[in-house]
Design an enzyme around this catalytic site. Structure first.
Site, mmCIF file in Angstrom:
data_model
loop_
_atom_site.group_PDB
_atom_site.id
_atom_site.type_symbol
_atom_site.label_atom_id
_atom_site.label_comp_id
_atom_site.label_asym_id
_atom_site.label_seq_id
_atom_site.Cartn_x
_atom_site.Cartn_y
_atom_site.Cartn_z
ATOM 1 N N GLN A 48 1.878 -6.428 -3.374
ATOM 2 C CA GLN A 48 2.106 -6.191 -2.032
ATOM 3 C C GLN A 48 3.537 -5.385 -1.746
ATOM 4 O O GLN A 48 3.630 -4.346 -2.483
ATOM 5 C CB GLN A 48 2.656 -7.650 -1.644
ATOM 6 N N GLY A 108 -4.658 -4.234 -3.908
ATOM 7 C CA GLY A 108 -5.606 -3.097 -4.128
ATOM 8 C C GLY A 108 -4.746 -1.943 -4.448
ATOM 9 O O GLY A 108 -4.117 -1.275 -3.679
ATOM 10 N N HIS A 109 -4.684 -1.876 -5.780
ATOM 11 C CA HIS A 109 -3.950 -0.492 -6.143
ATOM 12 C C HIS A 109 -4.858 0.544 -6.780
ATOM 13 O O HIS A 109 -5.556 0.393 -7.591
ATOM 14 C CB HIS A 109 -2.976 -1.156 -7.362
ATOM 15 N N ASP A 155 0.785 -1.228 -0.023
ATOM 16 C CA ASP A 155 0.149 -0.019 0.020
ATOM 17 C C ASP A 155 0.786 1.451 0.079
ATOM 18 O O ASP A 155 0.501 2.445 0.681
ATOM 19 C CB ASP A 155 -0.890 -0.063 1.206
ATOM 20 N N LYS A 184 1.829 2.313 -5.019
ATOM 21 C CA LYS A 184 2.408 1.594 -6.367
ATOM 22 C C LYS A 184 1.475 1.890 -7.460
ATOM 23 O O LYS A 184 1.788 2.073 -8.611
ATOM 24 C CB LYS A 184 2.412 0.111 -6.228
HETATM 25 P P1 GDP Z 1 -0.867 0.269 -3.559
HETATM 26 O O1 GDP Z 1 -1.495 -0.839 -3.042
HETATM 27 O O2 GDP Z 1 0.506 0.414 -3.315
HETATM 28 O O3 GDP Z 1 -1.018 0.771 -4.796
HETATM 29 O O4 GDP Z 1 -1.362 1.494 -2.769
HETATM 30 P P2 GDP Z 1 -2.822 1.583 -2.162
HETATM 31 O O5 GDP Z 1 -3.741 2.176 -3.312
HETATM 32 O O6 GDP Z 1 -3.455 0.493 -1.622
HETATM 33 O O7 GDP Z 1 -2.920 2.645 -1.100
HETATM 34 C C1 GDP Z 1 -2.436 3.906 -1.295
HETATM 35 C C2 GDP Z 1 -3.531 5.095 -1.081
HETATM 36 O O8 GDP Z 1 -2.806 6.280 -0.675
HETATM 37 C C3 GDP Z 1 -4.596 5.325 -2.009
HETATM 38 O O9 GDP Z 1 -5.727 5.549 -1.403
HETATM 39 C C4 GDP Z 1 -3.966 6.314 -2.710
HETATM 40 O O10 GDP Z 1 -5.047 7.122 -3.465
HETATM 41 C C5 GDP Z 1 -3.407 7.069 -1.867
HETATM 42 N N1 GDP Z 1 -2.299 8.029 -2.165
HETATM 43 C C6 GDP Z 1 -1.107 7.651 -2.962
HETATM 44 N N2 GDP Z 1 -0.301 8.798 -3.093
HETATM 45 C C7 GDP Z 1 -0.810 9.748 -2.251
HETATM 46 C C8 GDP Z 1 -0.215 10.806 -1.794
HETATM 47 O O11 GDP Z 1 0.949 11.265 -2.165
HETATM 48 N N3 GDP Z 1 -0.826 11.420 -0.820
HETATM 49 C C9 GDP Z 1 -2.239 10.985 -0.524
HETATM 50 N N4 GDP Z 1 -2.604 11.672 0.506
HETATM 51 N N5 GDP Z 1 -2.468 9.858 -0.622
HETATM 52 C C10 GDP Z 1 -1.940 9.196 -1.716
HETATM 53 P P1 IMO Z 2 -1.030 -4.200 -2.333
HETATM 54 O O1 IMO Z 2 -0.358 -4.798 -3.655
HETATM 55 C C1 IMO Z 2 -1.112 -4.618 2.141
HETATM 56 C C2 IMO Z 2 -0.970 -8.619 3.693
HETATM 57 C C3 IMO Z 2 -2.262 -9.191 4.327
HETATM 58 C C4 IMO Z 2 -1.477 -10.055 5.514
HETATM 59 C C5 IMO Z 2 -0.548 -10.952 4.430
HETATM 60 C C6 IMO Z 2 -0.840 -12.145 3.913
HETATM 61 O O2 IMO Z 2 -2.110 -3.435 -2.325
HETATM 62 O O3 IMO Z 2 0.073 -3.456 -1.621
HETATM 63 P P2 IMO Z 2 -2.509 -12.830 1.843
HETATM 64 O O4 IMO Z 2 -3.940 -12.468 1.491
HETATM 65 O O5 IMO Z 2 -1.795 -12.312 0.739
HETATM 66 O O6 IMO Z 2 -2.035 -14.210 2.193
HETATM 67 O O7 IMO Z 2 -2.240 -12.138 3.306
HETATM 68 O O8 IMO Z 2 -0.233 -9.921 3.603
HETATM 69 N N1 IMO Z 2 -1.314 -8.381 2.280
HETATM 70 C C7 IMO Z 2 -1.173 -7.171 2.154
HETATM 71 N N2 IMO Z 2 -0.958 -5.885 2.700
HETATM 72 N N3 IMO Z 2 -1.211 -4.543 0.904
HETATM 73 C C8 IMO Z 2 -1.212 -5.501 -0.079
HETATM 74 O O9 IMO Z 2 -1.164 -5.487 -1.214
HETATM 75 C C9 IMO Z 2 -1.732 -6.762 0.520
HETATM 76 N N4 IMO Z 2 -1.572 -7.975 0.110
HETATM 77 C C10 IMO Z 2 -1.532 -8.769 1.211
HETATM 78 O O10 IMO Z 2 -2.791 -8.127 5.119
HETATM 79 O O11 IMO Z 2 -0.922 -9.281 6.397
HETATM 80 MG MG MG Z 3 -2.861 -1.767 -1.642
#
Ligand code: GDP
Ligand code: IMO
Ligand code: MG
Length: 424
Positions: free
Chosen positions: A224, A40-41, A13, A16
């Site tokens: 991840q 979840g991207h 998270d 990416k």
């Molecule tokens: P990922 O899994 O690495 O793609 O990241 P996620 O989407 O799960 O979580 C990142 C969260 O931070 C999302 O809700 C994005 O919209 C938000 N986000 C990304 N870059 C920024 C930033 O620079 N500032 C803020 N406030 N939110 C951001």
């Molecule tokens: P993105 O791509 C954050 C975590 C789960 C748990 C562990 C194992 O959005 O960054 P799993 O379901 O993979 O067997 O769970 O890994 N986990 C993540 N945490 N971002 C993710 O993906 C994750 N995918 C799995 O919360 O701790």
């Molecule tokens: Mg994510």
């Protein structure tokens, strides 16, 4: 750089999705190489938010070919739902999406076993996303996985499903006290998926290698984060794939020497979803503030993310194993109003100091972070477009991180929206 991998250097998270979307316009292909719909991207364009689970984050660029590589575990039902949802929102998903015929499939029993195993573990649970990821990768390694290509050999699909389900049903009922599954129902569902998926399924390994030969550029999208990598992460509180750049080759068929660079993505602080050690975790009002300002709730499960200060010990380790010469730092804006900002530069346990990331879960779980403290800038950064416009104290923080990690910083993200980024 022609072939680049974008990889999270924390516990996932990191942002990416946003960075991949940003870079994708300069690439011909965006390729997922591991993980599954546990990812979840998020990509935010104007007031529209897209959360991608299996479809690569290049899909918002019409000219980009999105590839789900052989290393990804694909839940066909989830993938088809995701494709439909994207189409409903007006996106073109057709020739621009390719799914590897060698990718393993997540089957209903994987999800049931994931849930059953978590239930049985009680307070030792991993906190998985319950998407069946670990049981699916376990079957792959145990040579009893079922791949996308098997959808197109119905007789052997039925036979393999029956064999597997007989074993899984025993596991489910005898060990986990759960309801058994019916092989025929699963067969029918997956055969239905087979036809709908057919236009997307291809030999992506050949596709990628032909693209390389033709001089096309490929962007690899890690899911991840490196600290969740099965080999390098905080085992056993990890996911079950190689989330680091090391997974690119085995997960896509790109020859190892053809990867030209790795861009690490880190948040300006740290988050983690699920259980497992987190040395810089804040269980106080600062942690709460980071969660609220950063909207730190899981993009896949909606769970509140645990929050804490930036951990330079962990990130030095992950930028080293990924070979990141540079990183994208996201969510700097979330720190805007903090009066003081801490960075963990070592751990301490029983009088012993750790400057390198330790393997031991016992050490990681009990280590006290050693912090350097910097004054906060207490100014809004989200409207900034140039590095020069950032407050001096924010620049000092970035400088500290660069030195602590021994990397450059090439992107600073200061908001959720696609345009809220400073390129260096
Ligand atoms: P990922 O899994 O690495 O793609 O990241 P996620 O989407 O799960 O979580 C990142 C969260 O931070 C999302 O809700 C994005 O919209 C938000 N986000 C990304 N870059 C920024 C930033 O620079 N500032 C803020 N406030 N939110 C951001
Ligand atoms: P993105 O791509 C954050 C975590 C789960 C748990 C562990 C194992 O959005 O960054 P799993 O379901 O993979 O067997 O769970 O890994 N986990 C993540 N945490 N971002 C993710 O993906 C994750 N995918 C799995 O919360 O701790
Ligand atoms: Mg994510």
């Amino acid at each position: 750089m022609p072939n680049t991998c974008v990889v999270g250097v924390q516990w996932g998270d990191e942002g990416k999705g946003k960075i991949v979307d940003l870079l994708a316009e300069d690439y011909d292909f965006v390729v997922r190489y591991q993980g599954g719909c546990n990812a979840g991207h998020t990509v935010v364009i104007g007031d529209e938010e897209f959360i991608l689970h299996l479809v690569p984050s290049g899909v918002l660029h019409p000219g980009v070919v999105c590839v789900i590589g052989n290393g990804v575990v694909v839940d066909p039902v989830v993938l088809l739902e995701e494709i439909e949802a994207l189409k409903k929102r007006g996106l073109a998903v057709g020739d621009n999406l390719k799914v590897s015929d060698r990718a393993h499939m997540v089957l209903p029993y994987h999800k049931m076993l994931d849930a059953a195993s978590e239930r049985k573990k009680g307070d030792k649970k991993i906190g998985s996303t319950l998407r069946g990821i670990a049981p699916c990768y376990a079957d792959k390694m145990a040579r009893m996985g079922i791949r996308i290509t098997d959808l197109y050999s119905p007789d052997s699909l039925r036979e393999r499903l029956e064999e597997n389900i007989e074993e899984k049903n025993r596991l489910l009922s005898e060990i986990y006290d759960a309801e058994p599954l019916n092989a025929n129902d699963i067969y029918e569902t997956y055969i239905e998926c087979a036809e709908k998926l057919r236009p997307f399924v291809t030999d992506t390994i050949l596709l990628i290698n032909e693209a390389v030969r033709a001089g096309k550029s490929l962007l690899f999208e890690g899911a991840q984060g490196s600290l969740l990598d099965v080999d390098f992460g905080t085992y056993n509180y990890i996911t079950s794939s190689n989330a680091t750049a090391s997974g690119v080759s085995t997960g896509s068929g790109l020859p190892p020497m053809k990867l030209d660079g790795v861009l690490g993505v880190a948040k300006a602080y740290t988050t983690r979803v699920g259980e497992g050690p987190f040395p810089t975790e804040l269980s106080d009002e600062i942690g709460e503030r980071l969660r609220e300002r950063g909207r730190e709730y899981g993009a896949t499960t909606g769970r509140p993310r645990r929050t804490g200060w930036f951990d330079a010990v962990a990130c030095r380790f992950t930028t080293m194993i990924n070979g990141c010469e540079t990183i994208a730092l996201t969510k700097l804006d979330v720190l805007d109003m903090e009066p003081n900002i801490k960075i963990c530069v070592a751990y301490e346990k029983d009088g012993e100091s750790f400057e390198n990331f330790p393997a031991s879960l016992e050490v990681l779980s009990n280590a006290k972070p050693v912090y350097e403290e910097l004054p906060g800038w207490q100014e809004k950064t989200s409207g900034t477009t140039k590095f020069q416009e950032l407050p001096q104290k924010a620049k000092d923080y970035l400088d500290f991180l660069k030195k602590a990690l021994d990397t450059e910083i090439s992107f600073i993200s200061i908001g959720r929206e696609r345009n809220q980024v400073i390129r260096l």
